[in-house]
Design a protein around this motif. Sequence first.
Motif, mmCIF file in Angstrom:
data_model
loop_
_atom_site.group_PDB
_atom_site.id
_atom_site.type_symbol
_atom_site.label_atom_id
_atom_site.label_comp_id
_atom_site.label_asym_id
_atom_site.label_seq_id
_atom_site.Cartn_x
_atom_site.Cartn_y
_atom_site.Cartn_z
ATOM 1 N N GLY A 105 18.531 -8.107 0.893
ATOM 2 C CA GLY A 105 18.360 -8.512 -0.501
ATOM 3 C C GLY A 105 17.774 -7.430 -1.386
ATOM 4 N N GLY A 106 17.520 -6.240 -0.822
ATOM 5 C CA GLY A 106 16.962 -5.147 -1.612
ATOM 6 C C GLY A 106 15.458 -5.199 -1.759
ATOM 7 N N HIS A 107 14.807 -6.007 -0.923
ATOM 8 C CA HIS A 107 13.362 -6.165 -0.999
ATOM 9 C C HIS A 107 12.667 -5.178 -0.065
ATOM 10 N N ASP A 108 11.364 -4.987 -0.279
ATOM 11 C CA ASP A 108 10.539 -4.184 0.612
ATOM 12 C C ASP A 108 10.065 -5.036 1.778
ATOM 13 N N LEU A 109 9.908 -4.411 2.939
ATOM 14 C CA LEU A 109 9.357 -5.078 4.115
ATOM 15 C C LEU A 109 8.248 -4.207 4.681
ATOM 16 N N GLY A 110 7.063 -4.788 4.815
ATOM 17 C CA GLY A 110 5.919 -4.043 5.321
ATOM 18 C C GLY A 110 5.143 -4.816 6.363
ATOM 19 N N ASN A 111 3.942 -4.333 6.653
ATOM 20 C CA ASN A 111 3.134 -4.733 7.807
ATOM 21 C C ASN A 111 1.916 -5.546 7.356
ATOM 22 N N HIS A 112 1.737 -6.729 7.977
ATOM 23 C CA HIS A 112 0.560 -7.565 7.700
ATOM 24 C C HIS A 112 -0.145 -7.940 9.005
ATOM 25 N N THR A 113 -0.179 -7.002 9.935
ATOM 26 C CA THR A 113 -0.779 -7.108 11.268
ATOM 27 C C THR A 113 0.080 -7.952 12.214
ATOM 28 N N MET A 114 -0.247 -7.879 13.478
ATOM 29 C CA MET A 114 0.559 -8.553 14.496
ATOM 30 C C MET A 114 0.282 -10.049 14.573
ATOM 31 N N HIS A 115 -0.996 -10.429 14.515
ATOM 32 C CA HIS A 115 -1.351 -11.830 14.759
ATOM 33 C C HIS A 115 -2.071 -12.514 13.593
ATOM 34 N N HIS A 116 -2.264 -11.816 12.476
ATOM 35 C CA HIS A 116 -2.936 -12.385 11.296
ATOM 36 C C HIS A 116 -4.342 -12.896 11.630
ATOM 37 N N LEU A 117 -5.098 -12.081 12.340
ATOM 38 C CA LEU A 117 -6.489 -12.390 12.659
ATOM 39 C C LEU A 117 -7.409 -11.718 11.645
ATOM 40 N N ASP A 118 -8.716 -11.958 11.770
ATOM 41 C CA ASP A 118 -9.698 -11.362 10.858
ATOM 42 C C ASP A 118 -9.909 -9.905 11.246
ATOM 43 N N ILE A 119 -9.138 -9.028 10.656
ATOM 44 C CA ILE A 119 -9.154 -7.622 11.074
ATOM 45 C C ILE A 119 -10.465 -6.929 10.730
ATOM 46 N N LYS A 120 -11.146 -7.373 9.692
ATOM 47 C CA LYS A 120 -12.400 -6.697 9.333
ATOM 48 C C LYS A 120 -13.519 -6.977 10.343
ATOM 49 N N ALA A 121 -13.333 -7.985 11.197
ATOM 50 C CA ALA A 121 -14.324 -8.292 12.232
ATOM 51 C C ALA A 121 -14.052 -7.531 13.530
ATOM 52 N N MET A 122 -12.976 -6.736 13.572
ATOM 53 C CA MET A 122 -12.574 -6.049 14.799
ATOM 54 C C MET A 122 -13.170 -4.647 14.877
ATOM 55 N N ASP A 123 -13.272 -4.143 16.115
ATOM 56 C CA ASP A 123 -13.612 -2.736 16.276
ATOM 57 C C ASP A 123 -12.355 -1.892 16.053
ATOM 58 N N ALA A 124 -12.511 -0.591 16.105
ATOM 59 C CA ALA A 124 -11.416 0.308 15.733
ATOM 60 C C ALA A 124 -10.193 0.122 16.621
ATOM 61 N N SER A 125 -10.404 0.006 17.928
ATOM 62 C CA SER A 125 -9.249 -0.085 18.821
ATOM 63 C C SER A 125 -8.493 -1.387 18.631
ATOM 64 N N ALA A 126 -9.208 -2.475 18.398
ATOM 65 C CA ALA A 126 -8.540 -3.762 18.184
ATOM 66 C C ALA A 126 -7.791 -3.770 16.853
ATOM 67 N N ALA A 127 -8.407 -3.199 15.824
ATOM 68 C CA ALA A 127 -7.734 -3.131 14.527
ATOM 69 C C ALA A 127 -6.464 -2.296 14.619
ATOM 70 N N TYR A 128 -6.566 -1.161 15.311
ATOM 71 C CA TYR A 128 -5.379 -0.313 15.479
ATOM 72 C C TYR A 128 -4.277 -1.066 16.214
ATOM 73 N N ALA A 129 -4.642 -1.804 17.250
ATOM 74 C CA ALA A 129 -3.644 -2.539 18.022
ATOM 75 C C ALA A 129 -2.917 -3.560 17.154
ATOM 76 N N GLU A 130 -3.644 -4.204 16.254
ATOM 77 C CA GLU A 130 -3.024 -5.183 15.356
ATOM 78 C C GLU A 130 -2.012 -4.522 14.414
ATOM 79 N N ILE A 131 -2.380 -3.364 13.876
ATOM 80 C CA ILE A 131 -1.495 -2.667 12.933
ATOM 81 C C ILE A 131 -0.313 -2.055 13.672
#
Length: 207
Positions: free
Chosen positions: A66-92
């Motif tokens: 449809g000509g729209h953009d598609l991007g990333n909103h993490t893998m599981h939609h969890l609270d990413i700000k509560a994660m450590d670096a490795s967990a946040a990276y894994a989600e992205i």
Amino acid sequence: MNLGPQVIHGPRDRSQVALTFHGQGPVSIADALLSEAERAGGQVTVLAVGTWLTQYPEVARRILRGGHDLGNHTMHHLDIKAMDASAAYAEIAGCARELRTLTGSAGRWFRPSQTPTATPLIEQEARKAGYPTCVSYDVDSLDYTDPGPDAVVSTVLSKTRPGSIVSMHLGHPGTVTALPAIMHGLASRGLRPVTLTRLLSDRQPSS
């Protein structure tokens, strides 16, 4: 534009806005919303949850077709700000892999889950995963609270101005119902919904 590690809105001197949708929920609702946008001549940006793409692989191609953009909103939609670096990276990175598998590209844009803005740690891990700019927003439609279509229309039209990035959600029937009135209201003010890529491009659009 010279984009930093986080963007909240686009240029205020252009008659463009970006309607961005957090991507999850029934694919039938997503398709209905995209169809409404296309009927009105607008393009949107879907920031997809990775598990949603896994469940509905055809939706990625539908968005891009449809000509729209598609991007990333993490893998599981969890609270990413509560994660450590490795967990946040894994989600992205997990969502990025899913996007690449389905479309050949991880997309250009990343929005963190369950937080309106990215922390420095999230910005750092997003860069490592290939997203130099995290996308926030200056207009929250509050559509996820299901306040009714009229309330969604009123909120978006009262707060949106040139360059605005609007946060909305797939999976809510009221948002689909609200979209034609939102598109009409924006058009009446000379504002055109475009993809994030277009809104944040250095190249001025042709008139």
